[in-house]
Write a protein that holds these residues in place. Structure first.
Motif, short mmCIF file in Angstrom:
data_model
loop_
_atom_site.label_atom_id
_atom_site.label_comp_id
_atom_site.label_asym_id
_atom_site.label_seq_id
_atom_site.Cartn_x
_atom_site.Cartn_y
_atom_site.Cartn_z
N ASP A 170 0.78 -1.31 0.23
CA ASP A 170 -0.02 -0.08 0.05
C ASP A 170 0.75 1.30 0.10
O ASP A 170 2.01 1.20 0.62
N GLU A 171 0.43 2.36 -0.72
CA GLU A 171 1.16 3.54 -0.70
C GLU A 171 1.29 4.12 0.72
O GLU A 171 2.19 4.85 1.06
N LEU A 205 0.02 0.04 -4.30
CA LEU A 205 -1.18 0.31 -4.39
C LEU A 205 -1.71 1.68 -3.88
O LEU A 205 -1.39 2.03 -2.73
N PRO A 206 -1.98 2.69 -4.77
CA PRO A 206 -1.92 4.00 -4.49
C PRO A 206 -3.32 4.37 -3.37
O PRO A 206 -4.32 3.56 -3.87
N CYS A 213 -9.50 -5.33 -1.67
CA CYS A 213 -9.70 -6.59 -0.99
C CYS A 213 -8.36 -6.68 -0.06
O CYS A 213 -8.55 -7.90 0.80
N GLY A 214 -7.38 -6.07 0.31
CA GLY A 214 -6.37 -6.10 1.15
C GLY A 214 -6.62 -5.63 2.40
O GLY A 214 -5.58 -5.33 3.19
N LEU A 215 -7.66 -4.91 2.60
CA LEU A 215 -7.82 -3.96 3.61
C LEU A 215 -7.82 -4.76 4.99
O LEU A 215 -7.72 -4.06 6.05
N GLU A 216 -8.23 -5.98 5.04
CA GLU A 216 -7.94 -6.93 6.17
C GLU A 216 -6.96 -6.92 6.58
O GLU A 216 -6.64 -7.35 7.96
N HIS A 259 -6.76 -9.23 -7.98
CA HIS A 259 -7.31 -7.68 -7.86
C HIS A 259 -6.46 -6.71 -7.46
O HIS A 259 -6.43 -5.74 -8.03
N LEU A 260 -5.68 -7.17 -6.49
CA LEU A 260 -4.73 -6.04 -5.90
C LEU A 260 -3.73 -5.68 -7.19
O LEU A 260 -3.50 -4.55 -7.08
N ILE A 261 -3.02 -6.63 -7.91
CA ILE A 261 -2.31 -6.30 -9.01
C ILE A 261 -3.16 -5.37 -9.81
O ILE A 261 -2.36 -4.43 -10.52
#
Length: 280
Positions: A170-171, A205-206, A213-216, A259-261
């Motif tokens: 993440d940024e 990831l900006p 979907c990586g917020l967890e 999805h993150l990519i």
């Protein structure tokens, strides 16, 4: 550093095969325990890889399951190999789970990090500041010991026959001045050097991507060359770690990573963003 074969993966493979052969023989865990005069819980722990299987136990179980000849000899040898110790056993006070042993034989690693630079790409001073922040009550000597283990673990990427490594972070990682601005900036420059290796991919990831979907939290997906060794998803927090091996879980995290990519900046844009922070 030349990669050695991992006894952790051997133990996992043997456990899976013993479980399959028991089920094929139509026996329950309780029946196996009764016939071998041991507890059902011991049989269960061997089948899940939580305890090792010595060659004698393997031979007794295989005889009970009607396995003989070359297949029996191969699995008994596998049990013997699984009892060997990898380099990481010298750091058994640092590495308490199976992660490092699994990493050792993975052919591909896919990592997402929301708050920190992934462990395999951290500088020593960044790693020290990170661990000190997580464990403010720990003595510096204890932190140094953990950092030494992490640096040894990183040789996986810099040695012979490294795995394919793809990380998305993440940024927020770029903004967080872990150890102070100087430590953060040197860490970011180290990332720019690391991605020059052809087997390393890194994307950012900006913030503009919004919810994702990586917020967890962070996770790592490990893939192995042998199809008998299914993918593993490693999910870690401060107090515990979970290894997910069910196909539905592995597929879910694989889709999450895709999805993150797709949401992250392409690598060239990611590197320009990292460089802008390292110069700032």
């Amino acid at each position: 550093m030349t990669r050695e074969q991992s006894p952790t993966v051997r133990r996992r493979r043997l456990a899976s095969e013993l479980r399959r052969l028991r089920e094929r023989a139509g026996l329950t865990i309780e029946e196996v325990g009764e016939k071998l005069e041991c507890s059902a819980s011991k049989v269960s722990r061997m089948e899940t890889g939580h305890v090792g299987v010595n060659p004698r136990d393997a031979r007794d179980m295989l005889e009970l399951y009607g396995v003989d000849g070359e297949q029996r000899d191969t699995l008994v040898t596998l049990a013997r190999q699984a009892k060997q110790k990898g380099w990481w056993h010298a750091y058994n006070d640092v590495f308490t789970g199976a992660l490092v042993g699994l990493e050792q034989e993975a052919v591909a690693l896919r990592a997402f990090q929301a708050l920190l630079v992934p462990a395999l790409l951290q500088t020593r001073e960044y790693a020290f500041a990170t661990l000190k922040g997580i464990r403010p009550d720990a003595e510096d000597a204890e932190i140094d010991r953990h950092v030494d283990g992490r640096m040894e673990r990183q040789k996986l990427l810099w040695g012979n026959d490294p795995p394919r490594y793809w990380a998305v972070m993440d940024e927020a990682v770029l903004h967080r001045e872990v150890g102070g601005k100087g430590v953060r900036d040197r860490q970011l420059k180290y990332l720019l050097d690391a991605v020059e290796m052809p087997h390393v991919n890194l994307q950012v990831l900006p913030f503009s991507a919004g919810e994702h979907c990586g917020l967890e939290g962070p996770f790592l997906i490990l893939r192995f060359a042998d199809k008998a060794d299914t993918d593993v998803v490693y999910v870690e927090n401060t107090m515990s770690a979970v290894y997910l091996e069910k196909q539905d879980d592995v597929d879910r995290y694989g889709l999450m990573f895709e999805h993150l990519i797709a949401s992250a900046l392409p690598q060239d844009e990611s590197l320009r963003l990292i460089e802008s922070f390292s110069k700032g």
